[in-house]
Motif scaffolding. Sequence first.
Motif, PDB file in Angstrom:
ATOM      1  N   TYR A 106     -35.533  15.371  47.085  1.00 31.55           N
ATOM      2  CA  TYR A 106     -34.948  14.460  46.106  1.00 31.55           C
ATOM      3  C   TYR A 106     -33.465  14.372  46.452  1.00 31.55           C
ATOM      4  O   TYR A 106     -32.622  15.018  45.855  1.00 31.55           O
ATOM      5  N   ASP A 107     -33.189  13.608  47.485  1.00 31.89           N
ATOM      6  CA  ASP A 107     -31.838  13.469  48.006  1.00 31.89           C
ATOM      7  C   ASP A 107     -31.160  12.286  47.313  1.00 31.89           C
ATOM      8  O   ASP A 107     -31.548  11.132  47.518  1.00 31.89           O
ATOM      9  N   VAL A 108     -30.164  12.586  46.500  1.00 30.87           N
ATOM     10  CA  VAL A 108     -29.477  11.548  45.724  1.00 30.87           C
ATOM     11  C   VAL A 108     -28.850  10.503  46.642  1.00 30.87           C
ATOM     12  O   VAL A 108     -28.871   9.308  46.334  1.00 30.87           O
ATOM     13  N   GLY A 109     -28.320  10.928  47.774  1.00 29.09           N
ATOM     14  CA  GLY A 109     -27.727   9.975  48.719  1.00 29.09           C
ATOM     15  C   GLY A 109     -28.746   8.983  49.239  1.00 29.09           C
ATOM     16  O   GLY A 109     -28.472   7.782  49.319  1.00 29.09           O
ATOM     17  N   LYS A 110     -29.938   9.471  49.591  1.00 29.27           N
ATOM     18  CA  LYS A 110     -30.993   8.577  50.089  1.00 29.27           C
ATOM     19  C   LYS A 110     -31.497   7.661  48.992  1.00 29.27           C
ATOM     20  O   LYS A 110     -31.796   6.483  49.235  1.00 29.27           O
ATOM     21  N   ILE A 111     -31.581   8.186  47.785  1.00 29.54           N
ATOM     22  CA  ILE A 111     -32.028   7.361  46.661  1.00 29.54           C
ATOM     23  C   ILE A 111     -31.010   6.257  46.385  1.00 29.54           C
ATOM     24  O   ILE A 111     -31.371   5.099  46.154  1.00 29.54           O
ATOM     25  N   THR A 112     -29.740   6.596  46.450  1.00 30.57           N
ATOM     26  CA  THR A 112     -28.690   5.599  46.256  1.00 30.57           C
ATOM     27  C   THR A 112     -28.740   4.540  47.347  1.00 30.57           C
ATOM     28  O   THR A 112     -28.632   3.343  47.076  1.00 30.57           O
ATOM     29  N   THR A 113     -28.952   4.979  48.587  1.00 35.74           N
ATOM     30  CA  THR A 113     -29.074   4.037  49.703  1.00 35.74           C
ATOM     31  C   THR A 113     -30.267   3.117  49.495  1.00 35.74           C
ATOM     32  O   THR A 113     -30.166   1.901  49.706  1.00 35.74           O
ATOM     33  N   ASN A 114     -31.402   3.680  49.070  1.00 35.91           N
ATOM     34  CA  ASN A 114     -32.589   2.863  48.807  1.00 35.91           C
ATOM     35  C   ASN A 114     -32.337   1.867  47.687  1.00 35.91           C
ATOM     36  O   ASN A 114     -32.750   0.711  47.781  1.00 35.91           O
ATOM     37  N   ARG A 115     -31.642   2.305  46.631  1.00 35.98           N
ATOM     38  CA  ARG A 115     -31.344   1.389  45.522  1.00 35.98           C
ATOM     39  C   ARG A 115     -30.448   0.251  45.993  1.00 35.98           C
ATOM     40  O   ARG A 115     -30.682  -0.914  45.663  1.00 35.98           O
ATOM     41  N   ASP A 116     -29.437   0.583  46.784  1.00 36.65           N
ATOM     42  CA  ASP A 116     -28.534  -0.445  47.298  1.00 36.65           C
ATOM     43  C   ASP A 116     -29.273  -1.444  48.195  1.00 36.65           C
ATOM     44  O   ASP A 116     -29.058  -2.655  48.097  1.00 36.65           O
ATOM     45  N   THR A 117     -30.133  -0.929  49.066  1.00 38.36           N
ATOM     46  CA  THR A 117     -30.917  -1.796  49.952  1.00 38.36           C
ATOM     47  C   THR A 117     -31.821  -2.712  49.137  1.00 38.36           C
ATOM     48  O   THR A 117     -31.881  -3.926  49.376  1.00 38.36           O
ATOM     49  N   LEU A 118     -32.525  -2.139  48.176  1.00 38.47           N
ATOM     50  CA  LEU A 118     -33.415  -2.911  47.311  1.00 38.47           C
ATOM     51  C   LEU A 118     -32.630  -3.986  46.568  1.00 38.47           C
ATOM     52  O   LEU A 118     -33.014  -5.161  46.552  1.00 38.47           O
ATOM     53  N   GLU A 119     -31.507  -3.601  45.997  1.00 33.99           N
ATOM     54  CA  GLU A 119     -30.676  -4.543  45.240  1.00 33.99           C
ATOM     55  C   GLU A 119     -30.179  -5.684  46.128  1.00 33.99           C
ATOM     56  O   GLU A 119     -30.235  -6.853  45.747  1.00 33.99           O
ATOM     57  N   GLN A 120     -29.707  -5.354  47.320  1.00 37.97           N
ATOM     58  CA  GLN A 120     -29.200  -6.379  48.233  1.00 37.97           C
ATOM     59  C   GLN A 120     -30.290  -7.365  48.630  1.00 37.97           C
ATOM     60  O   GLN A 120     -30.055  -8.576  48.677  1.00 37.97           O
ATOM     61  N   ARG A 121     -31.480  -6.850  48.915  1.00 34.59           N
ATOM     62  CA  ARG A 121     -32.576  -7.736  49.334  1.00 34.59           C
ATOM     63  C   ARG A 121     -33.041  -8.646  48.206  1.00 34.59           C
ATOM     64  O   ARG A 121     -33.333  -9.821  48.429  1.00 34.59           O
ATOM     65  N   VAL A 122     -33.098  -8.119  46.999  1.00 33.74           N
ATOM     66  CA  VAL A 122     -33.496  -8.945  45.852  1.00 33.74           C
ATOM     67  C   VAL A 122     -32.419  -9.983  45.560  1.00 33.74           C
ATOM     68  O   VAL A 122     -32.732 -11.153  45.317  1.00 33.74           O
ATOM     69  N   LEU A 123     -31.159  -9.579  45.608  1.00 31.80           N
ATOM     70  CA  LEU A 123     -30.069 -10.541  45.392  1.00 31.80           C
ATOM     71  C   LEU A 123     -30.093 -11.650  46.431  1.00 31.80           C
ATOM     72  O   LEU A 123     -29.889 -12.822  46.095  1.00 31.80           O
ATOM     73  N   LEU A 124     -30.343 -11.290  47.678  1.00 32.61           N
ATOM     74  CA  LEU A 124     -30.421 -12.302  48.729  1.00 32.61           C
ATOM     75  C   LEU A 124     -31.532 -13.308  48.430  1.00 32.61           C
ATOM     76  O   LEU A 124     -31.327 -14.517  48.539  1.00 32.61           O
ATOM     77  N   ALA A 125     -32.690 -12.799  48.034  1.00 37.10           N
ATOM     78  CA  ALA A 125     -33.799 -13.696  47.704  1.00 37.10           C
ATOM     79  C   ALA A 125     -33.452 -14.603  46.524  1.00 37.10           C
ATOM     80  O   ALA A 125     -33.759 -15.799  46.539  1.00 37.10           O
ATOM     81  N   LEU A 126     -32.797 -14.049  45.520  1.00 41.73           N
ATOM     82  CA  LEU A 126     -32.436 -14.855  44.350  1.00 41.73           C
ATOM     83  C   LEU A 126     -31.371 -15.898  44.687  1.00 41.73           C
ATOM     84  O   LEU A 126     -31.417 -17.018  44.170  1.00 41.73           O
ATOM     85  N   THR A 127     -30.426 -15.546  45.552  1.00 35.48           N
ATOM     86  CA  THR A 127     -29.390 -16.520  45.904  1.00 35.48           C
ATOM     87  C   THR A 127     -29.946 -17.646  46.756  1.00 35.48           C
ATOM     88  O   THR A 127     -29.371 -18.735  46.792  1.00 35.48           O
ATOM     89  N   GLU A 128     -31.067 -17.397  47.413  1.00 37.70           N
ATOM     90  CA  GLU A 128     -31.710 -18.436  48.226  1.00 37.70           C
ATOM     91  C   GLU A 128     -32.657 -19.305  47.393  1.00 37.70           C
ATOM     92  O   GLU A 128     -33.247 -20.240  47.908  1.00 37.70           O
ATOM     93  N   THR A 129     -32.770 -19.006  46.111  1.00 41.35           N
ATOM     94  CA  THR A 129     -33.685 -19.735  45.228  1.00 41.35           C
ATOM     95  C   THR A 129     -32.961 -20.877  44.525  1.00 41.35           C
ATOM     96  O   THR A 129     -31.877 -20.692  43.978  1.00 41.35           O
ATOM     97  N   ASP A 130     -33.570 -22.041  44.537  1.00 44.43           N
ATOM     98  CA  ASP A 130     -33.031 -23.204  43.827  1.00 44.43           C
ATOM     99  C   ASP A 130     -33.579 -23.177  42.401  1.00 44.43           C
ATOM    100  O   ASP A 130     -34.710 -23.588  42.150  1.00 44.43           O
ATOM    101  N   PHE A 131     -32.792 -22.660  41.487  1.00 45.38           N
ATOM    102  CA  PHE A 131     -33.247 -22.496  40.109  1.00 45.38           C
ATOM    103  C   PHE A 131     -33.553 -23.832  39.444  1.00 45.38           C
ATOM    104  O   PHE A 131     -34.400 -23.903  38.561  1.00 45.38           O
TER     105      PHE A 131
END
Length: 93
Positions: A33-58
């Motif tokens: 349970y490595d907090v650094g890896k969990i933080t990295t995973n959260r950041d990666t997940l957040e960035q990928r979801v944000l990218l998908a949302l910014t590419e969406t024509d609402f």
Amino acid sequence: MHQDEIDTSELRVCLRLALDFITAHRIAHDGTYDVGKITTNRDTLEQRVLLALTETDFSAMPANWSWKQAAHEIAIRVALAMVENEKSRPQSS
């Protein structure tokens, strides 16, 4: 949609289940349970979801469409891909 139009705290609520899934896999995969890896995973997940949302024509979405629901569903798919990627790596001892 621009990233500044998305409330980060609301986005993180949408990502919670996906992050829990990734974290549970990491614990099962290498027993840590490595907090650094969990933080990295959260950041990666957040960035990928944000990218998908910014590419969406609402404006092209139906009236009942919700960016929060879309973020949740995208996050689940991204989490599955991240776990599949993690499974292909050798397990640490």
